[in-house]
Scaffold this motif. Structure first.
Motif, PDB file in Angstrom:
ATOM      1  N   HIS A 260      -9.412   2.484  -0.077  1.00  0.00           N
ATOM      2  CA  HIS A 260      -8.854   3.747   0.388  1.00  0.00           C
ATOM      3  C   HIS A 260      -9.436   4.117   1.743  1.00  0.00           C
TER       4      HIS A 260
ATOM      5  N   LEU B 248      -0.792   7.743  -7.786  1.00  0.00           N
ATOM      6  CA  LEU B 248      -1.655   6.679  -8.306  1.00  0.00           C
ATOM      7  C   LEU B 248      -2.076   6.958  -9.745  1.00  0.00           C
TER       8      LEU B 248
ATOM      9  N   GLY C 152       0.809  -1.215   0.000  1.00  0.00           N
ATOM     10  CA  GLY C 152       0.000   0.000   0.000  1.00  0.00           C
ATOM     11  C   GLY C 152       0.834   1.253   0.000  1.00  0.00           C
ATOM     12  N   ILE C 153       0.147   2.361  -0.156  1.00  0.00           N
ATOM     13  CA  ILE C 153       0.775   3.685  -0.129  1.00  0.00           C
ATOM     14  C   ILE C 153       0.009   4.535   0.881  1.00  0.00           C
ATOM     15  N   ILE C 154       0.750   5.277   1.697  1.00  0.00           N
ATOM     16  CA  ILE C 154       0.152   6.047   2.785  1.00  0.00           C
ATOM     17  C   ILE C 154       0.803   7.421   2.825  1.00  0.00           C
TER      18      ILE C 154
ATOM     19  N   ALA D 289      -4.668   2.290  -0.170  1.00  0.00           N
ATOM     20  CA  ALA D 289      -4.157   3.654  -0.009  1.00  0.00           C
ATOM     21  C   ALA D 289      -4.726   4.221   1.283  1.00  0.00           C
TER      22      ALA D 289
ATOM     23  N   THR E  44      -4.798   7.933   3.507  1.00  0.00           N
ATOM     24  CA  THR E  44      -4.439   9.355   3.523  1.00  0.00           C
ATOM     25  C   THR E  44      -4.889   9.984   4.826  1.00  0.00           C
TER      26      THR E  44
ATOM     27  N   VAL F 272      -0.599  11.205  -2.861  1.00  0.00           N
ATOM     28  CA  VAL F 272      -1.033   9.823  -3.081  1.00  0.00           C
ATOM     29  C   VAL F 272      -1.856   9.700  -4.362  1.00  0.00           C
TER      30      VAL F 272
ATOM     31  N   TYR G 151       5.391   5.141   2.554  1.00  0.00           N
ATOM     32  CA  TYR G 151       4.866   6.282   3.304  1.00  0.00           C
ATOM     33  C   TYR G 151       5.429   7.607   2.806  1.00  0.00           C
TER      34      TYR G 151
ATOM     35  N   PHE H 161      -0.533  -0.810  -6.158  1.00  0.00           N
ATOM     36  CA  PHE H 161      -0.775  -0.884  -4.716  1.00  0.00           C
ATOM     37  C   PHE H 161      -2.157  -1.478  -4.494  1.00  0.00           C
TER      38      PHE H 161
END
Length: 202
Positions: free
Chosen positions: A131, A91, A76-78, A102, A104, A87, A198, A99
């Motif tokens: 998300h 994406l 994932g991405i944070i 997500a 945020t 983010v 991150y 990912f």
């Protein structure tokens, strides 16, 4: 391999939190901004003159591309604050499925960068990525309506709002902390190590 937030409370909950990555744009090197970086550089004419270049943040895109290529894949991405705003920007530049989740914290659409936002809107909802959107009810930096505007670019995001928090990542004393932890666990059920890329505020 993993990139984390400033708040150590979340780190203790997940063994896959280890360190974080900075954006490509260094702030003026004075005592107040020493060693601080931006994901998106400010418009040269000030915030009243938005940028229109879709490649305005390409150097930060390249930073993340290099990390994903060398150290991925990431689960994932944070992001937090401007990191959260980046983010959806990132994406919009990678294939859907890069990912799985997500997250945020205090996010927003970078509306003073119209070129970036146009690409975000063209590519959303990013393959329907799961998300989590978190916001503080007392955030004096990024208003809740701005965060909700960003959330509309995703498919059925989970919205968590802390009544007491401000512009921060929730700690253990926040009433929403366990909700965040539960969401991450519920959306990270595959066996093996999980990785979160991150993007901090600076």
């Amino acid at each position: 391999k993993i990139y984390i937030c400033h708040d150590r409370s979340l780190i203790s909950e997940f063994s896959f939190f280890q360190s974080y990555v900075n954006g490509a744009y260094k702030l003026n090197d004075d005592e107040n901004n020493k060693n601080q970086y931006l994901w998106i550089k400010e418009p040269p004419g000030g915030t009243n003159k938005p940028t229109i270049d879709p490649g305005w943040a390409d150097e930060s895109i390249q930073v993340l591309d290099d990390i994903v290529k060398a150290q991925g894949p990431f689960h994932g991405i944070i992001g937090f604050s401007q990191g959260a705003a980046f983010v959806p920007v990132y994406l919009s530049r990678v294939p859907n499925g890069t990912f799985q989740i997500a997250i945020t914290f205090c996010g927003y659409l970078p509306q003073i960068h119209r070129g970036l936002v146009e690409v975000v809107k063209e590519r959303s909802p990013f393959g329907g990525i799961a998300h989590l959107v978190w916001m503080g009810g007392n955030d004096g930096v990024i208003s809740n309506p701005r965060t909700m505007e960003m959330a509309t670019e995703f498919t059925e995001p989970t919205i968590i709002r802390s009544r007491s928090a401000g512009h921060n990542v929730p700690g253990t004393n926040d009433s929403t902390f366990r909700q965040v932890v539960s969401w991450v666990r519920d959306n990270s059920l595959n066996p093996g190590p999980h990785s979160l890329l991150y993007l901090p505020i600076e």
